[in-house]
Design an enzyme around this catalytic site. Structure first.
Site, PDB file in Angstrom:
ATOM      1  N   HIS A 169      -4.661  -0.454  -0.467  1.00 48.00           N
ATOM      2  CA  HIS A 169      -4.305  -0.289  -1.902  1.00 48.00           C
ATOM      3  C   HIS A 169      -5.035  -1.389  -2.674  1.00 48.00           C
ATOM      4  O   HIS A 169      -6.249  -1.504  -2.597  1.00 48.00           O
ATOM      5  CB  HIS A 169      -2.773  -0.338  -2.010  1.00 48.00           C
ATOM      6  CG  HIS A 169      -2.192   0.056  -3.332  1.00 48.00           C
ATOM      7  ND1 HIS A 169      -2.906   0.640  -4.343  1.00 48.00           N
ATOM      8  CD2 HIS A 169      -0.906  -0.044  -3.817  1.00 48.00           C
ATOM      9  CE1 HIS A 169      -2.115   0.883  -5.379  1.00 48.00           C
ATOM     10  NE2 HIS A 169      -0.892   0.466  -5.091  1.00 48.00           N
TER      11      HIS A 169
ATOM     12  N   HIS B 152     -10.553   8.055  -1.761  1.00 47.21           N
ATOM     13  CA  HIS B 152      -9.329   8.032  -2.562  1.00 47.21           C
ATOM     14  C   HIS B 152      -8.444   9.197  -2.180  1.00 47.21           C
ATOM     15  O   HIS B 152      -8.943  10.274  -1.855  1.00 47.21           O
ATOM     16  CB  HIS B 152      -9.654   8.085  -4.061  1.00 47.21           C
ATOM     17  CG  HIS B 152      -8.536   7.587  -4.890  1.00 47.21           C
ATOM     18  ND1 HIS B 152      -7.500   8.400  -5.286  1.00 47.21           N
ATOM     19  CD2 HIS B 152      -8.246   6.339  -5.350  1.00 47.21           C
ATOM     20  CE1 HIS B 152      -6.634   7.676  -5.963  1.00 47.21           C
ATOM     21  NE2 HIS B 152      -7.052   6.416  -6.020  1.00 47.21           N
TER      22      HIS B 152
ATOM     23  N   ASP C 219     -11.947  -0.308  -6.757  1.00 47.11           N
ATOM     24  CA  ASP C 219     -12.105  -1.640  -6.166  1.00 47.11           C
ATOM     25  C   ASP C 219     -13.552  -2.008  -5.862  1.00 47.11           C
ATOM     26  O   ASP C 219     -13.852  -3.179  -5.667  1.00 47.11           O
ATOM     27  CB  ASP C 219     -11.258  -1.745  -4.897  1.00 47.11           C
ATOM     28  CG  ASP C 219      -9.781  -1.622  -5.215  1.00 47.11           C
ATOM     29  OD1 ASP C 219      -9.329  -2.341  -6.111  1.00 47.11           O
ATOM     30  OD2 ASP C 219      -9.098  -0.795  -4.587  1.00 47.11           O
TER      31      ASP C 219
HETATM   32  C1  LIG Z   1      -7.877   5.223   0.010  1.00 46.76           C
HETATM   33  C2  LIG Z   1      -7.770   5.907   1.365  1.00 46.76           C
HETATM   34  C3  LIG Z   1      -6.587   5.329   2.125  1.00 46.76           C
HETATM   35  C4  LIG Z   1      -7.555   7.394   1.102  1.00 46.76           C
HETATM   36  O1  LIG Z   1      -7.328   7.983   2.285  1.00 46.76           O
HETATM   37  P1  LIG Z   1      -7.194   9.575   2.466  1.00 46.76           P
HETATM   38  O2  LIG Z   1      -7.310  10.341   1.229  1.00 46.76           O
HETATM   39  O3  LIG Z   1      -5.967   9.747   3.256  1.00 46.76           O
HETATM   40  O4  LIG Z   1      -8.489   9.915   3.204  1.00 46.76           O
HETATM   41  P2  LIG Z   1      -8.579  10.041   4.745  1.00 46.76           P
HETATM   42  O5  LIG Z   1      -8.183   8.748   5.336  1.00 46.76           O
HETATM   43  O6  LIG Z   1      -7.837  11.261   5.173  1.00 46.76           O
HETATM   44  O7  LIG Z   1     -10.135  10.254   4.915  1.00 46.76           O
HETATM   45  C5  LIG Z   1     -10.824  11.472   4.996  1.00 46.76           C
HETATM   46  C6  LIG Z   1     -12.098  11.206   5.765  1.00 46.76           C
HETATM   47  O8  LIG Z   1     -12.909  10.259   5.076  1.00 46.76           O
HETATM   48  C7  LIG Z   1     -13.020   9.055   5.836  1.00 46.76           C
HETATM   49  N1  LIG Z   1     -12.853   7.937   4.932  1.00 46.76           N
HETATM   50  C8  LIG Z   1     -12.030   7.866   3.877  1.00 46.76           C
HETATM   51  N2  LIG Z   1     -12.171   6.683   3.275  1.00 46.76           N
HETATM   52  C9  LIG Z   1     -13.117   6.030   3.969  1.00 46.76           C
HETATM   53  C10 LIG Z   1     -13.692   4.775   3.835  1.00 46.76           C
HETATM   54  N3  LIG Z   1     -13.340   3.963   2.842  1.00 46.76           N
HETATM   55  N4  LIG Z   1     -14.629   4.401   4.716  1.00 46.76           N
HETATM   56  C11 LIG Z   1     -15.005   5.205   5.712  1.00 46.76           C
HETATM   57  N5  LIG Z   1     -14.497   6.434   5.897  1.00 46.76           N
HETATM   58  C12 LIG Z   1     -13.558   6.827   5.031  1.00 46.76           C
HETATM   59  C13 LIG Z   1     -11.879   9.130   6.845  1.00 46.76           C
HETATM   60  O9  LIG Z   1     -12.155   8.362   7.995  1.00 46.76           O
HETATM   61  C14 LIG Z   1     -11.842  10.592   7.136  1.00 46.76           C
HETATM   62  O10 LIG Z   1     -12.948  10.908   7.939  1.00 46.76           O
HETATM   63  P3  LIG Z   1     -12.863  12.048   9.059  1.00 46.76           P
HETATM   64  O11 LIG Z   1     -12.518  13.312   8.314  1.00 46.76           O
HETATM   65  O12 LIG Z   1     -14.210  12.021   9.663  1.00 46.76           O
HETATM   66  O13 LIG Z   1     -11.757  11.615   9.969  1.00 46.76           O
HETATM   67  C15 LIG Z   1      -9.054   5.721   2.174  1.00 46.76           C
HETATM   68  O14 LIG Z   1     -10.129   6.316   1.509  1.00 46.76           O
HETATM   69  C16 LIG Z   1      -9.347   4.272   2.472  1.00 46.76           C
HETATM   70  O15 LIG Z   1      -8.794   3.718   3.418  1.00 46.76           O
HETATM   71  N6  LIG Z   1     -10.261   3.611   1.677  1.00 46.76           N
HETATM   72  C17 LIG Z   1     -10.599   2.244   1.898  1.00 46.76           C
HETATM   73  C18 LIG Z   1      -9.578   1.333   1.242  1.00 46.76           C
HETATM   74  C19 LIG Z   1      -9.706   1.338  -0.248  1.00 46.76           C
HETATM   75  O16 LIG Z   1     -10.764   1.209  -0.814  1.00 46.76           O
HETATM   76  N7  LIG Z   1      -8.538   1.445  -0.904  1.00 46.76           N
HETATM   77  C20 LIG Z   1      -8.444   1.440  -2.330  1.00 46.76           C
HETATM   78  C21 LIG Z   1      -8.037   2.764  -2.852  1.00 46.76           C
HETATM   79  S1  LIG Z   1      -8.081   2.793  -4.626  1.00 46.76           S
END
Ligand SMILES: CC(C)(COP(=O)(O)OP(=O)(O)OC[C@H]1O[C@@H](n2cnc3c(N)ncnc32)[C@H](O)[C@@H]1OP(=O)(O)O)[C@@H](O)C(=O)NCCC(=O)NCCS
Length: 396
Positions: free
Chosen positions: A237, A276, A327
């Site tokens: 987050h 996201h 971010d």
């Molecule tokens: C924000 C977040 C938790 C959203 O998660 P989500 O919508 O549940 O997306 P998922 O985790 O289901 O990801 C879908 C796919 O994209 C990938 N992915 C998503 N965000 C990624 C990232 N930042 N880096 C690498 N791969 C990522 C996942 O590994 C998954 O890949 P797969 O289908 O090959 O397994 C996730 O994108 C993340 O952890 N981002 C990094 C942290 C961040 O920047 N947070 C701030 C948010 S405002």
């Protein structure tokens, strides 16, 4: 997760049928809000109907807080009064300053903020007053105090005396002044103010949900904001902005970006600042912050961070088609402004506290206890085994 080995029993335990669960509550709607809305497909965000791109250019953080709390933009007189009310609440009490002095100088600022905001609730003699006026008082106290707490702790941890707020300055300027001890540069104030506008609210994000879950039990607003701060801290987050700059420092130069991205994706590591849960298009906050980061970098004569970040954006897009989130570019903005890394997520909190308070007030106005269910997938029908008959074969 700890899991007890099935105790010895003649009865075969049955396994509960697994009903489909909504992991991470994706797409679940917890209630109605009039505060902000994300259009994830179009990459749009509105506060009370107004596009944040307009607000980022034309508005101020105080105006946005007023908009969120009262439902409409203020007139000049009302804004002046609102600013004065916030400024009257910026100075920290001696008891709060004593608390900050007692904390270890190497504390994490988000932990310090969580602790100090919790303490604000202890010193408020009207903490249990749930009237609308008292809620507004608490929202003002919280929003005015967060920057003062962070600036005071920063100075105390440096062996310096905390500085009093300047009643002439707005939130962004007061924070920079109390944090650095210098008269803030007008451009830096405007940049920070725009960043605060862009972070003020964001639909039902994790920390806002934590706040309203707490508020919905009819707990007080200080408790709700304490829950929210603990939630914002996490690296998935608000904590991601600190992760971004640590990654950039680790990578070191534009030439190293592609190799670094490739390695991270090959090992299935999450790259901070990308992806996201709601946006399936470009995060509009990231677009604004990218523009701001370029301006700040050019003005400071340090374009390295923005160049590396843009390269990272291209590299991640080519390999994984992930959009940047808020971010990614806030990190180089704060770094170029000279804000220490550990204060990136706290700066997010300086802004988001306005949104959290707005959501708490909305929740109190039409409250219903938030009480979802979990899908039980464990065993059933397990017999209780007396302590002297249990085996050592326990799998913790
Ligand atoms: C924000 C977040 C938790 C959203 O998660 P989500 O919508 O549940 O997306 P998922 O985790 O289901 O990801 C879908 C796919 O994209 C990938 N992915 C998503 N965000 C990624 C990232 N930042 N880096 C690498 N791969 C990522 C996942 O590994 C998954 O890949 P797969 O289908 O090959 O397994 C996730 O994108 C993340 O952890 N981002 C990094 C942290 C961040 O920047 N947070 C701030 C948010 S405002």
């Amino acid at each position: 997760m700890a899991c007890y080995h099935m105790p010895m029993t003649n009865q075969a335990p049955t396994i509960a049928p697994a009903a489909p669960s909504q992991t991470g509550l994706r797409g679940a709607v917890v209630g109605d809000t009039r505060l902000s809305s994300i259009n994830g497909e179009q990459g749009e965000l509105i506060y009370r109907g107004i596009d944040i791109r307009e607000l980022a250019v034309a508005s101020t953080f105080e105006e946005v807080a007023y908009l969120l709390w009262f439902g409409a933009l203020p007139t000049a007189d009302r804004l002046a009064d609102f600013r004065a009310q916030l400024n009257r609440r910026r100075a920290l009490s001696e008891s709060l300053l004593s608390l900050l002095r007692c904390l270890p100088a190497k504390g994490t600022p988000m932990d310090v903020l969580r602790t100090a905001v919790s303490a604000l609730g202890v010193v408020d003699s009207h903490v249990t007053d749930m009237s609308r006026d008292a809620q507004m008082e608490k929202a003002m106290t919280l929003t005015a105090s967060v920057p003062s707490i962070l600036a005071a702790y920063h100075r105390i941890s440096q062996g310096l005396e905390p500085l009093p707020p300047d009643p002439q300055l707005n939130t962004a300027a007061n924070f920079l002044h109390m944090f650095t001890g210098d008269t803030p540069d007008a451009n830096a104030v405007r940049v920070l103010d725009a960043a605060l506008i862009l972070h003020a609210d964001h639909g039902m994000n994790a920390s806002t949900f934590a706040a309203i879950v707490t508020a919905a039990t009819l707990s007080d607003m200080y408790s709700a904001i304490t829950s929210a701060i603990g939630t914002l801290k996490g690296s998935l987050h608000g904590g991601a902005n600190e992760g971004v700059i640590l990654n950039l420092l680790d990578i070191g130069s534009v030439e190293n970006v592609d190799r670094w991205v490739e390695r991270k994706l090959a090992t299935h590591e999450k790259i901070m600042g990308f992806g996201h849960a709601v946006y399936k298009a470009y995060d509009p906050r990231a677009a604004e912050l990218k523009r701001i980061a370029k301006e700040v970098g050019a003005a400071a004569g340090t374009t390295k961070w923005i160049e590396m970040t843009e390269r990272m954006e291209q590299s991640v897009w080519q390999r994984k088609q992930l959009y940047p989130n808020v971010d990614l570019y806030s990190a180089s903005v704060y770094h170029t402004l000279g804000i220490p890394t550990q204060y990136f997520t706290p700066v997010f909190a300086i802004s988001r506290v306005a949104g959290w308070c707005a959501h708490c007030m909305e929740q109190y106005a039409d409250n219903k206890l938030i009480r979802p269910r979990a899908n039980y997938v464990g065993p059933r029908g397990v017999a209780y085994v007396p302590i002297d008959q249990r085996s050592e074969d326990i799998n913790l």
